[in-house]
Scaffold this motif. Structure first.
Motif, mmCIF file in Angstrom:
data_model
loop_
_atom_site.group_PDB
_atom_site.id
_atom_site.type_symbol
_atom_site.label_atom_id
_atom_site.label_comp_id
_atom_site.label_asym_id
_atom_site.label_seq_id
_atom_site.Cartn_x
_atom_site.Cartn_y
_atom_site.Cartn_z
ATOM 1 N N TYR A 21 13.465 -1.058 -11.898
ATOM 2 C CA TYR A 21 13.233 -2.167 -10.879
ATOM 3 C C TYR A 21 13.167 -1.786 -9.691
ATOM 4 C CZ TYR A 21 16.273 -5.216 -14.039
ATOM 5 O OH TYR A 21 16.872 -5.905 -15.215
ATOM 6 N N VAL A 22 13.510 -0.565 -8.934
ATOM 7 C CA VAL A 22 13.502 -0.552 -7.755
ATOM 8 C C VAL A 22 12.656 0.984 -7.389
ATOM 9 C CG1 VAL A 22 15.553 -1.172 -7.081
ATOM 10 C CG2 VAL A 22 15.473 1.268 -7.579
ATOM 11 N N SER A 23 12.037 1.525 -8.528
ATOM 12 C CA SER A 23 10.908 2.591 -8.051
ATOM 13 C C SER A 23 9.706 2.217 -7.433
ATOM 14 C CB SER A 23 10.602 3.475 -9.364
ATOM 15 O OG SER A 23 9.688 2.505 -10.176
ATOM 16 N N ALA A 24 9.111 3.263 -6.801
ATOM 17 C CA ALA A 24 7.965 2.842 -6.092
ATOM 18 C C ALA A 24 6.813 2.033 -7.037
ATOM 19 C CB ALA A 24 7.464 3.830 -5.433
ATOM 20 N N LYS A 25 6.805 2.679 -8.433
ATOM 21 C CA LYS A 25 6.012 2.157 -9.319
ATOM 22 C C LYS A 25 6.282 0.910 -9.582
ATOM 23 C CE LYS A 25 4.862 6.800 -11.197
ATOM 24 N NZ LYS A 25 4.859 7.747 -12.239
ATOM 25 N N ALA A 26 7.515 0.584 -9.709
ATOM 26 C CA ALA A 26 7.840 -0.694 -10.193
ATOM 27 C C ALA A 26 7.572 -1.882 -9.098
ATOM 28 C CB ALA A 26 9.282 -1.031 -10.687
ATOM 29 N N LYS A 50 7.948 11.178 -3.562
ATOM 30 C CA LYS A 50 8.744 11.993 -4.429
ATOM 31 C C LYS A 50 8.096 11.974 -5.825
ATOM 32 C CE LYS A 50 13.158 11.930 -2.232
ATOM 33 N NZ LYS A 50 14.282 11.187 -2.180
ATOM 34 N N ASN A 51 7.857 10.878 -6.343
ATOM 35 C CA ASN A 51 7.502 10.774 -7.623
ATOM 36 C C ASN A 51 6.329 9.909 -7.854
ATOM 37 O OD1 ASN A 51 9.832 12.280 -8.609
ATOM 38 N ND2 ASN A 51 11.027 10.395 -8.174
ATOM 39 N N THR A 52 5.485 9.686 -7.121
ATOM 40 C CA THR A 52 4.266 8.949 -7.287
ATOM 41 C C THR A 52 3.149 9.478 -6.095
ATOM 42 O OG1 THR A 52 3.580 6.562 -7.446
ATOM 43 C CG2 THR A 52 5.020 7.052 -5.606
ATOM 44 N N ASP A 53 2.024 8.640 -6.511
ATOM 45 C CA ASP A 53 0.890 8.716 -5.500
ATOM 46 C C ASP A 53 1.041 8.297 -4.040
ATOM 47 O OD1 ASP A 53 -0.632 6.306 -5.861
ATOM 48 O OD2 ASP A 53 -0.510 7.257 -7.987
ATOM 49 N N GLY A 54 0.129 8.484 -3.351
ATOM 50 C CA GLY A 54 0.249 7.706 -2.017
ATOM 51 C C GLY A 54 0.021 6.261 -1.911
ATOM 52 N N PRO A 55 -1.103 5.936 -2.628
ATOM 53 C CA PRO A 55 -1.246 4.525 -2.535
ATOM 54 C C PRO A 55 -0.124 3.635 -3.357
ATOM 55 C CG PRO A 55 -3.343 5.673 -3.283
ATOM 56 C CD PRO A 55 -2.074 6.546 -3.121
ATOM 57 N N THR A 56 0.542 4.229 -4.363
ATOM 58 C CA THR A 56 1.706 3.671 -4.940
ATOM 59 C C THR A 56 2.764 3.457 -3.916
ATOM 60 O OG1 THR A 56 0.897 4.181 -7.126
ATOM 61 C CG2 THR A 56 3.223 3.510 -6.905
ATOM 62 N N TYR A 57 3.011 4.446 -3.240
ATOM 63 C CA TYR A 57 4.192 4.491 -2.516
ATOM 64 C C TYR A 57 3.892 3.556 -1.275
ATOM 65 C CZ TYR A 57 7.363 6.568 0.885
ATOM 66 O OH TYR A 57 8.546 6.760 1.886
ATOM 67 N N ASN A 58 2.652 3.558 -0.854
ATOM 68 C CA ASN A 58 2.274 2.746 0.208
ATOM 69 C C ASN A 58 2.420 1.160 -0.075
ATOM 70 O OD1 ASN A 58 1.629 4.792 1.902
ATOM 71 N ND2 ASN A 58 -0.336 4.758 1.562
ATOM 72 N N LYS A 59 1.947 0.676 -1.368
ATOM 73 C CA LYS A 59 2.360 -0.633 -1.875
ATOM 74 C C LYS A 59 3.631 -0.848 -1.780
ATOM 75 C CE LYS A 59 -1.077 -1.895 -4.836
ATOM 76 N NZ LYS A 59 -1.698 -2.157 -5.919
ATOM 77 N N SER A 60 4.483 0.114 -2.430
ATOM 78 C CA SER A 60 5.822 -0.174 -2.391
ATOM 79 C C SER A 60 6.371 -0.650 -1.141
ATOM 80 C CB SER A 60 6.691 0.922 -3.256
ATOM 81 O OG SER A 60 6.771 2.019 -2.630
ATOM 82 N N SER A 61 5.912 0.188 -0.071
ATOM 83 C CA SER A 61 6.550 0.105 1.284
ATOM 84 C C SER A 61 6.143 -1.451 1.644
ATOM 85 C CB SER A 61 5.827 0.998 2.166
ATOM 86 O OG SER A 61 6.485 2.298 1.810
ATOM 87 N N GLY A 62 5.075 -1.891 1.390
ATOM 88 C CA GLY A 62 4.563 -3.128 1.814
ATOM 89 C C GLY A 62 5.494 -4.310 1.020
ATOM 90 N N PHE A 63 6.006 -4.116 -0.335
ATOM 91 C CA PHE A 63 6.732 -4.607 -1.132
ATOM 92 C C PHE A 63 8.310 -4.933 -0.138
ATOM 93 C CE2 PHE A 63 10.534 -4.980 -3.793
ATOM 94 C CZ PHE A 63 10.241 -5.981 -4.519
ATOM 95 N N GLU A 64 8.727 -3.736 0.230
ATOM 96 C CA GLU A 64 9.919 -3.729 0.942
ATOM 97 C C GLU A 64 9.823 -4.390 2.233
ATOM 98 O OE1 GLU A 64 10.607 0.694 0.674
ATOM 99 O OE2 GLU A 64 11.481 0.428 -1.228
ATOM 100 N N ALA A 65 8.532 -4.308 2.910
ATOM 101 C CA ALA A 65 8.429 -4.829 4.091
ATOM 102 C C ALA A 65 8.653 -6.375 4.039
ATOM 103 C CB ALA A 65 7.142 -4.388 4.694
#
Length: 136
Positions: free
Chosen positions: A48-53, A88-103
């Motif tokens: 549920y909470v991974s950057a990819k998810a 840690k476990n993903t690429d930059g664009p995926t990590y950035n998108k997950s940061s947007g989700f969390e924001a």
């Protein structure tokens, strides 16, 4: 916090709060569903909470037009914020998108939009669970 005060926070500060809020929601959901073994809880929560998810959830929400224009603006603030940590476990664009989700989650929580944050998190949890059922 007022929406004006939330506007003063940078995207990563909102993501910091959103990460905690979403993680807590998922942990409570798993416990409520009867999951109690620590290793299993961690493995399940990661789905549920991974950057990819979270990046996948953002794609789903954008496709289904779940978010308001304001929420999309906060997503972009989180996604576009300059982070000085590496994913840690993903690429930059995926990590950035997950940061947007969390924001988005952080913005909704901090502006005390409890019904909306609950609805968005409920949608996300159900989407992940549907995906898991389809993968089986």
């Amino acid at each position: 916090m007022s929406p004006k005060d939330a506007e003063l926070l940078n995207g990563l500060a909102l993501a910091y709060m959103g990460d905690a809020v979403y993680e807590r929601f998922i942990r409570e959901r798993l416990l409520t569903k009867g999951q109690t073994k620590p290793n299993q809880l961690h493995r399940l929560a990661t789905k549920y909470v991974s950057a990819k998810a979270q990046a996948w959830l953002m794609d789903e929400m954008m496709t289904e037009e779940v978010l308001t224009e304001t929420e999309l603006n906060y997503f972009k603030r989180g996604r576009n914020a300059k982070s000085y940590t590496k994913a840690k476990n993903t690429d930059g664009p995926t990590y950035n998108k997950s940061s947007g989700f969390e924001a988005v989650i952080g913005y909704l929580y901090l502006t005390e939009q409890s019904e909306r944050v609950a609805a968005v998190m409920q949608y996300c949890a159900e989407k992940i669970e549907q995906r898991q059922q389809n993968d089986q």
